[in-house]
Design an enzyme around this catalytic site. Sequence first.
Site, PDB file in Angstrom:
ATOM      1  N   LEU A 174      87.255  26.881  29.775  1.00  0.00           N
ATOM      2  CA  LEU A 174      87.969  28.149  29.523  1.00  0.00           C
ATOM      3  C   LEU A 174      88.015  28.986  30.804  1.00  0.00           C
ATOM      4  O   LEU A 174      87.047  29.056  31.551  1.00  0.00           O
ATOM      5  CB  LEU A 174      87.262  28.954  28.432  1.00  0.00           C
ATOM      6  CG  LEU A 174      87.235  28.354  27.027  1.00  0.00           C
ATOM      7  CD1 LEU A 174      86.529  29.325  26.075  1.00  0.00           C
ATOM      8  CD2 LEU A 174      88.639  28.071  26.526  1.00  0.00           C
TER       9      LEU A 174
ATOM     10  N   LYS B 133      74.855  24.665  36.797  1.00  0.00           N
ATOM     11  CA  LYS B 133      74.712  26.122  36.874  1.00  0.00           C
ATOM     12  C   LYS B 133      73.614  26.571  37.827  1.00  0.00           C
ATOM     13  O   LYS B 133      73.461  27.766  38.074  1.00  0.00           O
ATOM     14  CB  LYS B 133      74.378  26.673  35.483  1.00  0.00           C
ATOM     15  CG  LYS B 133      75.499  26.548  34.498  1.00  0.00           C
ATOM     16  CD  LYS B 133      75.088  27.084  33.162  1.00  0.00           C
ATOM     17  CE  LYS B 133      74.894  26.082  32.068  1.00  0.00           C
ATOM     18  NZ  LYS B 133      75.613  24.887  31.933  1.00  0.00           N
TER      19      LYS B 133
ATOM     20  N   LYS C 282      74.259  31.760  32.006  1.00  0.00           N
ATOM     21  CA  LYS C 282      75.704  31.984  31.935  1.00  0.00           C
ATOM     22  C   LYS C 282      76.055  33.465  31.999  1.00  0.00           C
ATOM     23  O   LYS C 282      76.971  33.866  32.725  1.00  0.00           O
ATOM     24  CB  LYS C 282      76.264  31.365  30.658  1.00  0.00           C
ATOM     25  CG  LYS C 282      76.278  29.847  30.696  1.00  0.00           C
ATOM     26  CD  LYS C 282      76.668  29.290  29.348  1.00  0.00           C
ATOM     27  CE  LYS C 282      76.803  27.771  29.410  1.00  0.00           C
ATOM     28  NZ  LYS C 282      76.899  27.194  28.048  1.00  0.00           N
TER      29      LYS C 282
END
Length: 815
Positions: free
Chosen positions: A613, A579, A682
């Site tokens: 997802l 990330k 996130k």
Amino acid sequence: MKVLKFGGTSVGTPAALRSVAQIIRAQSADHRLMVVVSALSGVTNALEALAASAVNGEDFSGYVSGIRARHLEMIEALDFDQPTVDQFREHIEEYCHDLNDICTGVKLVGELSPRSRARLMSAGELISSHIVTRMLQSVGVEAVRKDSRDFITTTGDPLNGMVRIEETYDKLRQLATSETAQVIVMPGFIARDEQGKASTLGRGGSDYTAALIAAAVKAEAIEIWTDVSGVMTANPQLVSKAHPVERMTYAEAMELSYFGAKVIYSPTIHPLIVEGIPLRIRNTLDPAAPGTLITANETDDNLPVKGISSIFDIALITVAGAGMIGVPGTAMRMFRAMAARALNILFITQSSSEQTITVGLREADADAARLALQEEFARDLERGQIDEILVEADLTLMAVVGEQMKNRPGIAGKIFGLMGENGINVRAIAQGSTERNVSFVISTRDASKALNTLHEGFFLSESRAVHLFNVGVGNVGSAVLQQIRDQHAHLLEAYGLDLKVAGLANSRKMIFDEEGLDLENWQDRLASGEPYSRDGFVKQIIELNLRTSIFVDNTASADVAVAYAPLLGESIHVVTSNKIGASSDMQHYAALKAAAVEHGVQYLYETNVAAGLPVIRTIRDMLLTGDRIHRIEAVLSGSLNYIFNRIGADCPFSQAVTEARELGLTEPDPAIDLSGLDVQRKILILAREAGYHFELSDVGRGHMIPPTLETGASWPDLLAYLQQHDADIEMQRRAVEEAGRQWRFMATLIDDKLSVGVLSVSPEHPGWVLGGKDNLVLLYSDRYHEQPLVVKGAGAGPHVTASGVLADILRIANV
Ligand code: ADP
Ligand code: ASP
Ligand code: MG
């Protein structure tokens, strides 16, 4: 009458020669044949080296003995009877004596005229044609040898003679009618000039000898026998998946050979067109293969592209200047100056404003061409009408050839699209007005990549390769390798996609294999790899310069993320579960995205949020279709959700954290989860995808652990702290439970503000039922304003994350 030509490799080994004898014997049963042979493979090169050595005044005797030995070994391996062997020995000795005499003179005067050079170079074909004739006689074929020099007459350059067609054809016709033997064997390549002195038809010229004979005697067919099963879709030495083309037109064969397909010497085609003689290319080592049939007829195989060829060592020379506009004759002067020095121009483009004219020629000719142009344009340069004469080297000329291209729009678009996607800069372009050929010039560094990319793009029957460079072999990284291994056969069979892991690294070692690493035992190979460094890994990816290269980062390392910018800048795709890049400062994040767009590659990080997802993709699709997102509520930490689902009277907080860590659900350092930093990143990434400009510092958060433990604390210290507070936390938890609510670790974008923290939710909230390590994302938008768009499911774990990484890879591969 048929004409058969056998190249250097066809007469280069005893086995090949035996095959040649069989082929000729079989065909001579129902045809008269004229057979043309090359020198034994390697001999013409050795003769060239001999000449160079003598001119340089070196001791050349090694070359002469090498040439002698090459022929003697062949004779001895061919089961001739002793008198024949002795006779050949004598012959070969005579030729070598001759070579020696010429070279002694050359060495003495330090000079070699083109004529003497042609004479030296003739020895190979002279000897090989004797050998083939004798072989045929020994298997019962009625064969005679005739010396091509007595029939083929040239003018001009003794080493690249221009054939006097009428005279030559007359003599060859007379030969065919006066000679009665079933098979006439003749040496290829060699001829004589008007004064009866030695000349040759240029390197590769035996093909041309055969074509001249075929045209002169109006043969019913000509066959060129070589070491490949026909003209192939590309040079098989450069493109391993090249395959033979069944049929092509003369024009296609001419273009391919002109642009470097050595399998046919390009002057060969013209005499055959004039007489309409079909040409077949066949393989001496595989005589049953059909080869390639070349005729005037367009084929109906519907293939727009028949082949791709390339010439290395090209230079571009540009004459540029505003003073050229509207001045007639600049191009003429340019071509005249170069023609006067016999410089062969392979490629021409002119900008429509007439400010520049660029020509491509062999690098070896570049200096002479520059001098010629400087001389021709001396006054224009002085007056500033021409700015300068620019020379660029280390270039390769590529040609995509096919008669049917003219009937298909979009071919050029596809060619240059493929170049762009692979970061290959095209320096100049030319398309023949017949639309049979698109040629362009690129850096030689990119030539192999370009050839293979075009080949995969136009000959889809074969698979196409995607090259992966994976860093990180922890939980996610090794699961990605496992899934690639498991899916490889299916992807290859169903989609023609060949996923190759061409590079692999952990923080200590790295290994590379262009052909794809064996994923059965990568652990062992990696353990004995070379020492890892980020820059070393990146450098190797760039140097390998393989088509469709993807850098796959499965680390949590800021150091690795530094590599994205330079890689994207080299047109290398980036897929990452790390990330750090997407949550770095806004300017850097925007620069990465811009670099990807600019260089025609993708930067994908779907697994940065909610593992496999489809969250980022969904937000992108919503925005692309004109929707706007105003509110996000999300549970984005599978590990924290697992922890908050686990804690209860029988499972204290510290135990829940320990379990999550052991299951590989947390970051390697669980403090990153507990601090909320991971969730901050996130929600930041989601908000940015939704079009908001936020920095990480804009994301508010509550604290679960004291700031001193959030960075750098060891796991035992962290655990000790959690154990101390277990009782306290349990008390708070019970109070929430008694109020009919439960804890969730939520991330939100509400009223243009981002925050993360522990919230309690009621049973009506969509997050109430959220089992195990699941994630939940609620997206409220113009189109989803009453009920949100909901994405829910497993949001952590190596296998779902790995499948998300693989899905990003497959998106780039366009599956
Ligand atoms: P010969 O000695 O039989 O004349 P060459 O070496 O001159 O053979 O030509 C055959 C070689 O041409 C092949 O071995 C191959 O490496 C090379 N080649 C280059 N481009 C092509 C192509 N498009 N198709 C087939 N062969 C090619
Ligand atoms: N032996 C010559 C060469 O190598 C001619 C040929 O093989 O076609 O160039
Ligand atoms: Mg050849």
